[in-house]
Design a protein around this motif. Structure first.
Motif, PDB file in Angstrom:
ATOM      1  N   ILE A 182     -27.604  36.695  65.538  1.00 37.78           N
ATOM      2  CA  ILE A 182     -27.049  35.919  64.428  1.00 37.78           C
ATOM      3  C   ILE A 182     -26.626  36.907  63.349  1.00 37.78           C
ATOM      4  N   LYS A 183     -25.413  36.755  62.846  1.00 30.37           N
ATOM      5  CA  LYS A 183     -24.886  37.725  61.895  1.00 30.37           C
ATOM      6  C   LYS A 183     -25.106  37.286  60.443  1.00 30.37           C
ATOM      7  N   PHE A 184     -25.821  38.123  59.707  1.00 25.01           N
ATOM      8  CA  PHE A 184     -25.965  38.018  58.255  1.00 25.01           C
ATOM      9  C   PHE A 184     -26.812  36.850  57.761  1.00 25.01           C
ATOM     10  N   GLY A 185     -28.111  36.895  57.995  1.00 22.13           N
ATOM     11  CA  GLY A 185     -29.066  35.993  57.365  1.00 22.13           C
ATOM     12  C   GLY A 185     -29.168  34.638  58.028  1.00 22.13           C
ATOM     13  N   SER A 186     -30.369  34.202  58.394  1.00 26.66           N
ATOM     14  CA  SER A 186     -30.476  32.967  59.154  1.00 26.66           C
ATOM     15  C   SER A 186     -31.931  32.621  59.427  1.00 26.66           C
ATOM     16  N   ARG A 187     -32.139  31.730  60.404  1.00 25.21           N
ATOM     17  CA  ARG A 187     -33.479  31.263  60.731  1.00 25.21           C
ATOM     18  C   ARG A 187     -33.528  30.884  62.207  1.00 25.21           C
ATOM     19  N   VAL A 188     -34.716  30.999  62.793  1.00 21.80           N
ATOM     20  CA  VAL A 188     -34.921  30.532  64.161  1.00 21.80           C
ATOM     21  C   VAL A 188     -36.127  29.604  64.166  1.00 21.80           C
ATOM     22  N   ASP A 189     -35.956  28.424  64.768  1.00 22.31           N
ATOM     23  CA  ASP A 189     -37.036  27.447  64.915  1.00 22.31           C
ATOM     24  C   ASP A 189     -37.559  27.486  66.347  1.00 22.31           C
ATOM     25  N   LEU A 190     -38.877  27.410  66.483  1.00 23.61           N
ATOM     26  CA  LEU A 190     -39.533  27.268  67.779  1.00 23.61           C
ATOM     27  C   LEU A 190     -40.163  25.889  67.846  1.00 23.61           C
ATOM     28  N   PHE A 191     -40.033  25.216  68.997  1.00 21.16           N
ATOM     29  CA  PHE A 191     -40.675  23.922  69.191  1.00 21.16           C
ATOM     30  C   PHE A 191     -41.593  24.031  70.406  1.00 21.16           C
ATOM     31  N   LEU A 192     -42.899  23.886  70.138  1.00 22.21           N
ATOM     32  CA  LEU A 192     -43.933  24.132  71.133  1.00 22.21           C
ATOM     33  C   LEU A 192     -44.680  22.857  71.474  1.00 22.21           C
ATOM     34  N   PRO A 193     -45.304  22.812  72.667  1.00 23.75           N
ATOM     35  CA  PRO A 193     -46.081  21.617  73.037  1.00 23.75           C
ATOM     36  C   PRO A 193     -47.224  21.374  72.058  1.00 23.75           C
ATOM     37  N   LEU A 194     -47.514  20.096  71.803  1.00 26.04           N
ATOM     38  CA  LEU A 194     -48.662  19.757  70.973  1.00 26.04           C
ATOM     39  C   LEU A 194     -49.931  20.317  71.616  1.00 26.04           C
ATOM     40  N   GLY A 195     -50.835  20.800  70.803  1.00 24.22           N
ATOM     41  CA  GLY A 195     -52.067  21.383  71.323  1.00 24.22           C
ATOM     42  C   GLY A 195     -51.997  22.884  71.505  1.00 24.22           C
ATOM     43  N   THR A 196     -50.806  23.462  71.339  1.00 26.06           N
ATOM     44  CA  THR A 196     -50.670  24.910  71.429  1.00 26.06           C
ATOM     45  C   THR A 196     -51.407  25.579  70.274  1.00 26.06           C
ATOM     46  N   LYS A 197     -52.110  26.656  70.558  1.00 24.24           N
ATOM     47  CA  LYS A 197     -52.822  27.382  69.513  1.00 24.24           C
ATOM     48  C   LYS A 197     -51.844  28.288  68.769  1.00 24.24           C
ATOM     49  N   ILE A 198     -51.678  28.055  67.460  1.00 23.24           N
ATOM     50  CA  ILE A 198     -50.775  28.851  66.646  1.00 23.24           C
ATOM     51  C   ILE A 198     -51.528  30.067  66.098  1.00 23.24           C
TER      52      ILE A 198
END
Length: 216
Positions: A182-198
């Motif tokens: 991604i060029k010049f500043g941004s964000r990435v979202d992760l979507f994980l299964p419920l119950g996953t240990k963060i």
């Protein structure tokens, strides 16, 4: 080492800086002004080089863990309803990248790419609540036997005008390898299964391909 997405821009920037140096040297007589302009051009080139750097990462590949897809700061950890693909609740972890972060996007898990889609859109600031649904973005879902399906979404920010996504449905994704840019500043979202240990907290700094975001 620089990312291939930056080769053209780096060459253009280098040519502009060299041309600027020649103009400054030949047409600016004030020493103090010449020095300011020289250093400004050099600083511009250094920023471009830094943005497109692609450092080697030495994360330990593990199917039981989700690695951060990008460098940056963790800005969201919450349970949400994912509307596009899962259409059910998931754990969302979002990483914000400033312009000085490495902007390579890496696969958070290994497995088979089962979904990959580009969405044109707006260029709201990356931390805006609606950026995940309204900005230019790509959605990629990788599936393996351990985690099932994990979605990562590249989201353009106010400065980002181009998202590059290498993932194609049917590809065999290798954890921590390049998924896009991604060029010049941004964000990435992760979507994980419920119950996953963060394994991270809000405002933690993470490294793409190395930092462990979550595990079973």
């Amino acid at each position: 080492m620089f990312h291939k997405e930056g080769f053209k821009i780096i060459l253009i920037a280098f040519a502009l800086v060299v041309a600027s140096f020649l103009v400054i040297d030949n047409f600016i007589s004030f020493v103090w002004l010449r020095n300011i302009l020289f250093f400004s051009c050099l600083a511009f080139l250094i920023l471009i080089l830094q943005f497109f750097r692609n450092p080697k990462r030495n994360g330990i590949l593990n199917d039981n863990q989700v690695l951060s897809p990008v460098d940056g700061k963790v800005v969201v950890i919450e349970e949400v309803f994912e509307k596009e693909y899962f259409k059910e609740k998931r754990l969302q972890v979002s990483v914000f990248m400033s312009p000085i972060n490495v902007h390579v996007t890496r696969y958070p898990i290994g497995g088979k790419v089962v979904f990959s889609k580009y969405h044109p859109g707006k260029f709201l600031v990356a931390w805006h609540p609606k950026a995940s649904e309204e900005n230019e973005r790509t959605t990629v879902v990788v599936e393996n036997e351990i985690f099932g399906k994990v979605l990562h979404r590249q989201i353009a920010g106010a400065l980002a005008k181009r998202i590059v996504n290498y993932a194609k449905v049917g590809d065999q994704a290798i954890q921590a390898s390049d998924s896009g840019f991604i060029k010049f500043g941004s964000r990435v979202d992760l979507f994980l299964p419920l119950g996953t240990k963060i394994n991270v907290n809000l405002n933690d700094k993470v490294k793409g391909g190395e930092s462990i975001i979550a595990e079973l």
